[in-house]
Each structure stands twice: as structure tokens, then as C-alpha cells.
Scaffold this motif. Structure first.
Motif, mmCIF file in Angstrom:
data_model
loop_
_atom_site.group_PDB
_atom_site.id
_atom_site.type_symbol
_atom_site.label_atom_id
_atom_site.label_comp_id
_atom_site.label_asym_id
_atom_site.label_seq_id
_atom_site.Cartn_x
_atom_site.Cartn_y
_atom_site.Cartn_z
ATOM 1 N N ASP A 59 39.437 -32.351 -36.106
ATOM 2 C CA ASP A 59 38.793 -33.872 -36.401
ATOM 3 C C ASP A 59 38.227 -34.043 -35.272
ATOM 4 N N ARG A 60 36.590 -34.520 -35.499
ATOM 5 C CA ARG A 60 35.777 -35.049 -34.628
ATOM 6 C C ARG A 60 35.030 -36.348 -34.939
ATOM 7 N N LEU A 61 34.632 -37.108 -34.046
ATOM 8 C CA LEU A 61 33.834 -38.105 -34.213
ATOM 9 C C LEU A 61 32.843 -38.343 -33.281
ATOM 10 N N TRP A 62 31.622 -38.816 -33.884
ATOM 11 C CA TRP A 62 30.448 -39.363 -32.896
ATOM 12 C C TRP A 62 30.222 -40.572 -33.336
ATOM 13 N N LEU A 63 29.982 -41.359 -32.061
ATOM 14 C CA LEU A 63 29.738 -42.830 -32.384
ATOM 15 C C LEU A 63 28.207 -42.837 -31.621
ATOM 16 N N ASN A 64 27.323 -43.448 -32.404
ATOM 17 C CA ASN A 64 25.901 -43.631 -31.768
ATOM 18 C C ASN A 64 25.425 -42.251 -31.170
ATOM 19 N N GLY A 65 25.705 -41.244 -31.860
ATOM 20 C CA GLY A 65 25.315 -39.790 -31.377
ATOM 21 C C GLY A 65 26.120 -39.132 -30.329
ATOM 22 N N PRO A 403 26.171 -34.499 -35.838
ATOM 23 C CA PRO A 403 25.238 -35.489 -35.970
ATOM 24 C C PRO A 403 23.621 -35.072 -35.966
ATOM 25 N N LYS A 404 22.863 -35.801 -36.826
ATOM 26 C CA LYS A 404 21.516 -35.374 -37.098
ATOM 27 C C LYS A 404 20.847 -35.220 -35.800
ATOM 28 N N THR A 405 21.088 -36.339 -34.983
ATOM 29 C CA THR A 405 20.323 -36.168 -33.753
ATOM 30 C C THR A 405 20.793 -35.167 -32.786
ATOM 31 N N LEU A 406 21.864 -34.679 -32.972
ATOM 32 C CA LEU A 406 21.846 -33.426 -32.101
ATOM 33 C C LEU A 406 21.925 -32.093 -32.908
ATOM 34 N N ALA A 407 21.636 -32.082 -34.279
ATOM 35 C CA ALA A 407 21.438 -31.109 -34.991
ATOM 36 C C ALA A 407 20.378 -30.213 -34.512
#
Ligand SMILES: Nc1ncnc2c1ncn2[C@@H]1O[C@H](COP(=O)(O)OP(=O)(O)OP(=O)(O)O)[C@@H](O)[C@H]1O
Ligand SMILES: C[C@@](O)(CCOP(=O)(O)OP(=O)(O)O)CC(=O)O
Length: 407
Positions: A59-65, A403-407
Motif C-alpha cells: 500500500d502506498r500514498l502520495w499527498l500533493n505529489g 501519481p500523474k505529476t510523477l508519471a
């Protein structure tokens, strides 16, 4: 291959009867019931996408990228585990043909459209959005109150963000927390003309977090015992009635009294905790004087301030008073040019600082005039709706599961 993914947004809520104190710190069970107003997601919201996939390793979570650590046994891990348990119990065990996605790891990306560190209750909207997006992903046939039991374990105040309008968190008495959940007191549509003005006060990040501050209060404040036994139960009844009657005068008196008492129990803590600063206190003086003038002219209270665990003011008022209140605040707290978003079109594009002023009969000496930036922003919003399910086009995760910004 099926994509198991869902996106939801959730609102911020600001309490009128404050939650302050836990009787169980792991399950997050409070020492008193509380009641809040949900604010409009058109202006302030957390948006969260959750995806379950057999290829995900954990399980992983990105908050504001930025990736956040999900600590084993921590609040985020508890919410995710509980949501997987509900999926298994309510869907997979009852309908064996449903895919066993509770066994997959999840990737979660979230975005707050307001500053996460500014003390604007980001943990409330954040955990409500997390739980809402997982509920949608898992097709859970459960009520918002059931989901609030889980959001509560992320952050107590988050349980109230599962509903729109006016929301009570009933403290409950069961030791397993099964009766400590949020319920709707009245929907958004009941009193849509209740607006809120958030005064973002320039200050450093708060020194004492809500979580640690409230436990110190529980351990050391004699005043808290009086508050939870004698004061809050009556206020919960009285403010619920004021809301149902749309009686702003009573709503305002109770809201301000409860904010004052919350800050009094903070001060009654050993060592004492101060959340309000000189700017906060001056805003109180302005609202008190504004109400005094109205009462002197035969009217009722026209505005109510409330403060959480920080210096920012939230001013509740009927929509017709908000222009006057902004004019009052701007007179004492000039604004940086162009920052205020006049979303309700009150000032028709005029420079806000040219609009400052007070109502007739107002004693201008109740506060001094501050420098530009003492109140560094004003956010005008109103009572809002419950979490929203968003379409696939709103996803925050790219096709690679990042996350899309990191994709
Ligand atoms: N969108 C989100 N998704 C998941 N978790 C979030 C989200 N936004 C905030 N959080 C969690 O909440 C924490 C911030 O909570 P904290 O209580 O410190 O601030 P706050 O909520 O702004 O203040 P307060 O609750 O005192 O009003 C973050 O560190 C993060 O763990
Ligand atoms: C002053 C408050 O805003 C306190 C909020 O506390 P949190 O919900 O942030 O605390 P934890 O349960 O430890 O995460 C009052 C309120 O929202 O009722």
C-alpha cells in the motif's frame, strides 16, 4: 483487464462545538460529542484516487505529489485495513462471484486544493476523501455513518466530513467505538444561506498539534471535566435546535461561547497552550463590537467567530452580512492586492483595500489597524455538501499506477 480505481473529493468541516480530548487514543474515541458545519467543496477540498491492482507490492500514498510513509499500525494503515475488511465482509463473503480485490495492495494519490500546513483542517477532508474513494472502489453498500467509524480512526474530526450540512459526532459509550460516529443534523439545503469567511492569519505553524495538545488537556485540566460533564451536553442540544430553527442569534452565541471555552481549557492545561495570537484576538474584538451595534439597534447577532487549534479565524454569518464583514476585516487588516477570490461577486472587481469600512455606530477603537499581511488571506465560502464521487477523467493516478505529476 479491469481497472479497479475510484476518485472522490471530500469537504473540510469547522466545528461549532469543539472536539477536544480522547478517552481512547488508539480508536480515537472522544471525551465529548461535537458538531460542525461542512464547508463547500467548490472552494476547499481534498481529492483522492485509489487503485487496487495485483501487481502492486504494498500500500502506498502520495499527498500533493510527495510519497508519505504509511507506518504499520498508524492511522492511515488502520483506515486502509478497515476498508479492506469491510470489502471482504460486506461484498466478497456475501457474493462469491465478486473479485477479491481486498487482497490486492492499493496505490492512493491525494491532492488538497488549499495549504496542507495552514491549520485548515486538512486531516479532516483528507481522511474523509481517502475513505470515500476506497468505499467507491470497493462498491461498499454501507452508510456514511459506517464510513465515519473508519474515518474517525484517521483523525477524529474527519468523521464529520462524511456528511454535508450540519453534522454531529456522537461520542458514544461502547469501548470498541461502535457507537462513536457522525450523523446528519440538517442537510446543506436546510440553511444554504449560512456562509463562512476564513481569515488566514499569518503565523508560524502551530507549536502544539491537536493530537498531543488535547491529551495534555485530558491529563491536566480540571476545567475540561466540567466542560465535558456539564457544558457540552446542553450545548449540543441547544445548537441542534438553533440550526433546525435557523436561529442565527442562538447559533452565534453558542458557537462563540464554545470556541472561547475550548481555548480556555487549552490555557488550563499544564503547561498552558495558546493557539490564538494578537491578530486572532483583534478579530474577536471586531466581531464582538459588530454584534453589539446590531443588538443596540434592536437586532440580533450578525456574525460568529470560531478558532481551532491555531490562529485562523472562521466567521460564520448569514450571506447578507458577509460583504459588511469583509469590509470590516479589510479596514483593520489590509490585504495583499489581488489575492482575494471574490467567488460570490460581492465587490464587482473593485480593489478590496478600497472597500474597507465600518457600520454606523461602530467604536473604531476596539482594535488597532494592522500591517498588510497580518491576515494574509480571506476565503469566502458557505455550507457545503457531502463527499462527491468523481469521474474517471479526474483521476490523479497515471496508467503506471503512480501519481500523474510523477508519471
Ligand atoms: N489529502 C490527504 N489525504 C490523506 N491524508 C491527509 C491528507 N491531507 C492531510 N492528511 C494528513 O493529515 C496530516 C495533517 O494533519 P494536521 O492535524 O497536522 O493538520 P490540519 O488538519 O491542517 O490541522 P487541524 O486538524 O489541527 O485543523 C498530514 O500530515 C497527513 O497525514
Ligand atoms: C480543535 C479541533 O479542530 C480539534 C481537531 O482535532 P483532530 O481531529 O485534528 O485530532 P485527532 O483526532 O488527534 O487527529 C476541534 C474540532 O475539529 O472539533
Amino acid at each position: 483487464m479491469t481497472l479497479y480505481q475510484a476518485t472522490a473529493s471530500a469537504p473540510v468541516n469547522i466545528a461549532c462545538i469543539k472536539y477536544w480530548g480522547k478517552r481512547d487514543t488508539k480508536l480515537i474515541l472522544p471525551t465529548n460529542s461535537s458538531l460542525s458545519v461542512t464547508l463547500d467543496q467548490d472552494h476547499l477540498r481534498s481529492t483522492t484516487t485509489s487503485r487496487a491492482d495485483p501487481s502492486f507490492e504494498r500500500d502506498r500514498l502520495w499527498l500533493n505529489g510527495k510519497e508519505e510513509d504509511i507506518k504499520a499500525g498508524g492511522r492511515t494503515a488502520t483506515c486502509i485495513t478497515e476498508m479492506k475488511r469491510l470489502r471482504k465482509q460486506e461484498v466478497e463473503d456475501k457474493q462469491p462471484n465478486e473479485p477479491k480485490i481486498s487482497e490486492y495492495s492499493v496505490h492512493i494519490a491525494s491532492f488538497n486544493n488549499f495549504p496542507t500546513a495552514a491549520g485548515l483542517a486538512s486531516s479532516a477532508s483528507g481522511f474523509a476523501a481517502l475513505v470515500s474513494s476506497l468505499a467507491q472502489l470497493y462498491h461498499l453498500p454501507v452508510s456514511p455513518s459506517t464510513l465515519s467509524l473508519i474515518a474517525r480512526q484517521g483523525s477524529g474530526s474527519a468523521c464529520r466530513s462524511l456528511f454535508g450540512g450540519f453534522v454531529a459526532w456522537e461520542m458514544g459509550s461502547a469501548s470498541d467505538g461502535s457507537d462513536s460516529y457522525a450523523v446528519e443534523v440538517a442537510p446543506q439545503a436546510h440553511w444554504p444561506d449560512l456562509h463562512a469567511l476564513i481569515c488566514v492569519v499569518s503565523d508560524d505553524k502551530k507549536g502544539t498539534s491537536s493530537t498531543s495538545g488535547m491529551q495534555r488537556t485530558v491529563e491536566t485540566s480540571p476545567l475540561l471535566q466540567h466542560r465535558i460533564k456539564e457544558v457540552v451536553p446542553k450545548r449540543m442540544k441547544d445548537i441542534s435546535k438553533a440550526i433546525l430553527d435557523k436561529d442565527f442569534d442562538s447559533f452565534a452565541r453558542i458557537t462563540m461561547a464554545d470556541s472561547n471555552q475550548f481555548h480556555a481549557v487549552a490555557l488550563d492545561t499544564e503547561p498552558p497552550i495558546f493557539y490564538m495570537n494578537d491578530v486572532s484576538k483583534s478579530i474577536i474584538a471586531l466581531i464582538v463590537e459588530y454584534n453589539r451595534v446590531s443588538v443596540a439597534n434592536g437586532g440580533g447577532y450578525k456574525a460568529a467567530y470560531t478558532y481551532d487549534a491555531g490562529p485562523n479565524a472562521v466567521i460564520y454569518a448569514p450571506k447578507e452580512n458577509i460583504k459588511e464583514i469583509i469590509q470590516l476585516i479589510v479596514k483593520y487588516f489590509p490585504q495583499h492586492e489581488g489575492l482575494f477570490k471574490d467567488v460570490f461577486g460581492l465587490f464587482g472587481g473593485a480593489d478590496l483595500n478600497s472597500q474597507g469600512g465600518v457600520v454606523e455606530g461602530f467604536n473604531e477603537n476596539v482594535a488597532k489597524k494592522f500591517e498588510v499581511g497580518a491576515v494574509k488571506g480571506l476565503i469566502h465560502t458557505r455550507v457545503g455538501d457531502s463527499p462527491r464521487a468523481l469521474g474517471a477523467e479526474e483521476t490523479l493516478l497515471g496508467s503506471n499506477g503512480l501519481p500523474k505529476t510523477l508519471a
